[in-house]
Design a protein around this motif. Structure first.
Motif, PDB file in Angstrom:
ATOM      1  N   UNK A 124      14.542  15.369  29.653  1.00  0.00           N
ATOM      2  CA  UNK A 124      14.371  15.639  31.085  1.00  0.00           C
ATOM      3  C   UNK A 124      15.363  14.876  31.948  1.00  0.00           C
ATOM      4  N   UNK A 125      16.019  13.858  31.389  1.00  0.00           N
ATOM      5  CA  UNK A 125      17.046  13.112  32.118  1.00  0.00           C
ATOM      6  C   UNK A 125      18.451  13.610  31.810  1.00  0.00           C
ATOM      7  N   UNK A 126      18.559  14.672  30.997  1.00  0.00           N
ATOM      8  CA  UNK A 126      19.867  15.208  30.653  1.00  0.00           C
ATOM      9  C   UNK A 126      20.580  14.423  29.567  1.00  0.00           C
ATOM     10  N   UNK A 127      19.821  13.680  28.712  1.00  0.00           N
ATOM     11  CA  UNK A 127      20.412  12.820  27.687  1.00  0.00           C
ATOM     12  C   UNK A 127      19.971  13.283  26.297  1.00  0.00           C
ATOM     13  N   UNK A 128      20.907  13.253  25.338  1.00  0.00           N
ATOM     14  CA  UNK A 128      20.607  13.563  23.939  1.00  0.00           C
ATOM     15  C   UNK A 128      21.035  12.375  23.080  1.00  0.00           C
ATOM     16  N   UNK A 129      20.115  11.864  22.226  1.00  0.00           N
ATOM     17  CA  UNK A 129      20.392  10.742  21.328  1.00  0.00           C
ATOM     18  C   UNK A 129      20.414  11.270  19.897  1.00  0.00           C
ATOM     19  N   UNK A 130      21.546  11.079  19.179  1.00  0.00           N
ATOM     20  CA  UNK A 130      21.681  11.605  17.822  1.00  0.00           C
ATOM     21  C   UNK A 130      22.393  10.579  16.944  1.00  0.00           C
ATOM     22  N   UNK A 131      22.321  10.817  15.626  1.00  0.00           N
ATOM     23  CA  UNK A 131      23.131  10.080  14.659  1.00  0.00           C
ATOM     24  C   UNK A 131      24.086  11.077  14.014  1.00  0.00           C
ATOM     25  N   UNK A 132      25.385  10.809  14.099  1.00  0.00           N
ATOM     26  CA  UNK A 132      26.405  11.720  13.585  1.00  0.00           C
ATOM     27  C   UNK A 132      27.022  11.131  12.309  1.00  0.00           C
ATOM     28  N   UNK A 133      26.816  11.751  11.147  1.00  0.00           N
ATOM     29  CA  UNK A 133      27.502  11.294   9.935  1.00  0.00           C
ATOM     30  C   UNK A 133      28.987  11.676  10.012  1.00  0.00           C
ATOM     31  N   UNK A 134      29.863  10.684   9.953  1.00  0.00           N
ATOM     32  CA  UNK A 134      31.303  10.930  10.037  1.00  0.00           C
ATOM     33  C   UNK A 134      31.886  10.803   8.631  1.00  0.00           C
ATOM     34  N   UNK A 135      32.189  11.935   7.995  1.00  0.00           N
ATOM     35  CA  UNK A 135      32.711  11.947   6.628  1.00  0.00           C
ATOM     36  C   UNK A 135      34.192  12.294   6.563  1.00  0.00           C
ATOM     37  N   UNK A 136      34.718  12.950   7.594  1.00  0.00           N
ATOM     38  CA  UNK A 136      36.121  13.358   7.606  1.00  0.00           C
ATOM     39  C   UNK A 136      36.991  12.166   8.019  1.00  0.00           C
ATOM     40  N   UNK A 137      37.908  11.741   7.111  1.00  0.00           N
ATOM     41  CA  UNK A 137      38.753  10.578   7.395  1.00  0.00           C
ATOM     42  C   UNK A 137      39.743  10.842   8.529  1.00  0.00           C
ATOM     43  N   UNK A 138      39.932  12.114   8.873  1.00  0.00           N
ATOM     44  CA  UNK A 138      40.870  12.438   9.957  1.00  0.00           C
ATOM     45  C   UNK A 138      40.249  12.291  11.344  1.00  0.00           C
ATOM     46  N   UNK A 139      38.919  12.076  11.420  1.00  0.00           N
ATOM     47  CA  UNK A 139      38.250  11.991  12.716  1.00  0.00           C
ATOM     48  C   UNK A 139      38.786  10.816  13.536  1.00  0.00           C
ATOM     49  N   UNK A 140      39.172  11.087  14.779  1.00  0.00           N
ATOM     50  CA  UNK A 140      39.680  10.049  15.687  1.00  0.00           C
ATOM     51  C   UNK A 140      38.846   9.919  16.952  1.00  0.00           C
ATOM     52  N   UNK A 141      37.882  10.816  17.144  1.00  0.00           N
ATOM     53  CA  UNK A 141      37.073  10.769  18.363  1.00  0.00           C
ATOM     54  C   UNK A 141      35.802  11.581  18.157  1.00  0.00           C
ATOM     55  N   UNK A 142      34.834  11.380  19.077  1.00  0.00           N
ATOM     56  CA  UNK A 142      33.575  12.122  19.067  1.00  0.00           C
ATOM     57  C   UNK A 142      33.406  12.768  20.441  1.00  0.00           C
ATOM     58  N   UNK A 143      32.978  14.039  20.444  1.00  0.00           N
ATOM     59  CA  UNK A 143      32.785  14.768  21.697  1.00  0.00           C
ATOM     60  C   UNK A 143      31.380  15.357  21.729  1.00  0.00           C
ATOM     61  N   UNK A 144      30.940  15.790  22.930  1.00  0.00           N
ATOM     62  CA  UNK A 144      29.664  16.485  23.100  1.00  0.00           C
ATOM     63  C   UNK A 144      29.877  17.606  24.103  1.00  0.00           C
ATOM     64  N   UNK A 145      29.199  18.740  23.875  1.00  0.00           N
ATOM     65  CA  UNK A 145      29.421  19.872  24.768  1.00  0.00           C
ATOM     66  C   UNK A 145      28.268  20.863  24.698  1.00  0.00           C
TER      67      UNK A 145
END
Length: 431
Positions: free
Chosen positions: A234-255
């Protein structure tokens, strides 16, 4: 967050119409005009012919519009026993707003008239005033009551009001456009780095309540296979845990929606996958030095902003400058940042308000020597409660630096705003 304070201390000619044709917007409405008690004359009932014009029929929310109320013909008569001399008549009146914006506008005319014979009708008058546009959409303007004050021998007021059974017809219209809204979506990470497969705590904020939110990894401009879905609370917020397995990942986004966009997505938050593989053999050693990413933050000099004074009656622009803001971006990732400002309404004595949309600014941004990013100031224009961009840096393969930001500000104070101190709160949000 800063507190702003401000201290406050003609007629338009109508276009010509063809002979026998009423000018656009000219209307007739029945009026009741009691004579001043001192005059000893009976009341007069009859039609008033009037016309309202505006200087800007297509304003933006926050603009100040000048309105002109012309009484072309009135049933009111000379209230004195003899001839009324020149330049002793002062008109005041009201314009009624309806539609997207409601209320009244007070208009005043100059003390200017030709001599009026005894018993003759009082002459045509022109009155002007201003109001601030506070809502988008169509607003109609209709003539209201008016008072004709004469100052010869005695001060006498002849007040004409619209017939209660039939309101005055609409004489003018304007259609206002709203201000663009800023994208305040943002994403925050519980850690800026981790080994392959590590679960990163992610907070996605600023989304519409109940929105379906995708949180994903990104390598440059392309998304990786790392992603999870959530629903904003209701406050417009989402809390998650993201498993990062790709070694090429340089950033995290939300949309929101099927893919990231500048309109419905957050700016990237930098993340580094640290591959802690053992040395390849006992004969060689791999030496690894890690540059730790830092944070994005800002500081501001001073908290209060005092705007210049404007004279009562004239109104005008109250100038000032915000406290200098220093933004430091030490994240070391590909994500740029944006600095958004919002301002509340200005509140003065007796609860009188000046809309926050009356405040505009001209931003300026300078990047310190050695900074990786280019700082772009926001556009000059209205700040208002909906918010406006003060400064930003774009996404790039590697960003960072120190940036000095300030802005000159101007508050539009309407004429005849009651004297006193008017205070508002300016909030700056960095994401």
């Amino acid at each position: 967050m800063a507190v702003l304070a401000a201290t406050t201390g003609g007629a338009l000619s109508a276009p010509a119409a063809a002979e026998g044709e009423a000018p656009p917007g000219q209307v007739d409405f029945p009026t009741h005009c009691p004579a001043p008690q001192e005059a000893g004359l009976p009341p007069v009932d009859g039609p008033t012919t009037a016309r309202i014009t505006v200087d800007n029929p297509a304003p933006q929310v926050g603009d100040t519009v000048t309105v002109t109320y012309q009484v072309v013909r009135t049933p009111a008569v000379n209230p004195v026993g003899g001839e009324l001399p020149a330049d002793v008549l002062t008109p005041t009146g009201r314009i009624l707003l309806a539609g997207a914006q409601s209320g009244e506008v007070t208009v005043v005319g100059a003390k200017r008239n030709d001599p009026v014979p005894a018993g003759a009708a009082l002459p045509a008058v022109t009155m002007t005033g201003t109001f601030t546009v506070t809502a988008p959409g169509e607003t109609t303007l209709a003539p209201g009551g008016y008072t004709l004050h004469t100052s010869h021998l005695l001060d006498l007021d002849t007040t004409c009001t619209a017939d209660a059974a039939s309101a005055a017809p609409v004489s003018a219209r304007l259609t206002a456009t709203g201000l663009p809204t800023a994208n305040l979506r943002s994403v925050f990470l519980g850690a800026a780095q981790g080994r392959p497969g590590a679960k990163v705590k992610v907070t996605a904020a600023g989304f519409p309540p109940g929105a379906a939110v995708t949180v994903a990894g990104r390598a440059g401009a392309a998304e990786t296979a790392d992603r999870v879905s959530a629903t904003a609370d209701e406050l417009g917020t989402a809390l998650v845990e993201l498993p990062v397995t790709d070694k090429a990942t340089t950033a995290v986004i939300a949309y929101e929606g099927g893919a990231w966009s500048a309109r419905q997505g957050s700016g990237p938050a930098a993340y580094t996958v640290v591959d802690a593989a053992p040395p390849p053999s006992a004969a060689t050693q791999k030496v690894t030095a890690t540059v730790e990413p830092g944070v994005l933050g800002m500081t501001q000099t001073g908290e209060d902003i005092t705007l210049g004074a404007v004279p009562y009656g004239d109104g005008g622009a109250a100038p000032g400058r915000i406290g200098t803001v220093t933004v430091t971006d030490a994240r070391g990732g590909p994500a740029g940042w944006s600095l958004i400002g919002k301002v509340t309404d200005f509140t003065g004595p007796g609860g009188i308000r000046i809309p926050g949309a009356s405040l505009s600014w001209t931003p300026r941004c300078v990047a310190a020597e050695g900074s990786r990013s280019v700082c772009t100031p926001g556009s000059a224009g209205v700040v208002g409660p909906e918010g406006a961009l003060l400064a930003s840096t774009p996404d790039a393969p590697l960003v960072g630096g120190t940036f000095t930001i300030d802005a000159t500000v101007t508050l539009k104070v309407p004429p005849y705003t009651p004297p006193g101190a008017y205070t508002a709160v300016l909030t700056l949000t960095l994401s």
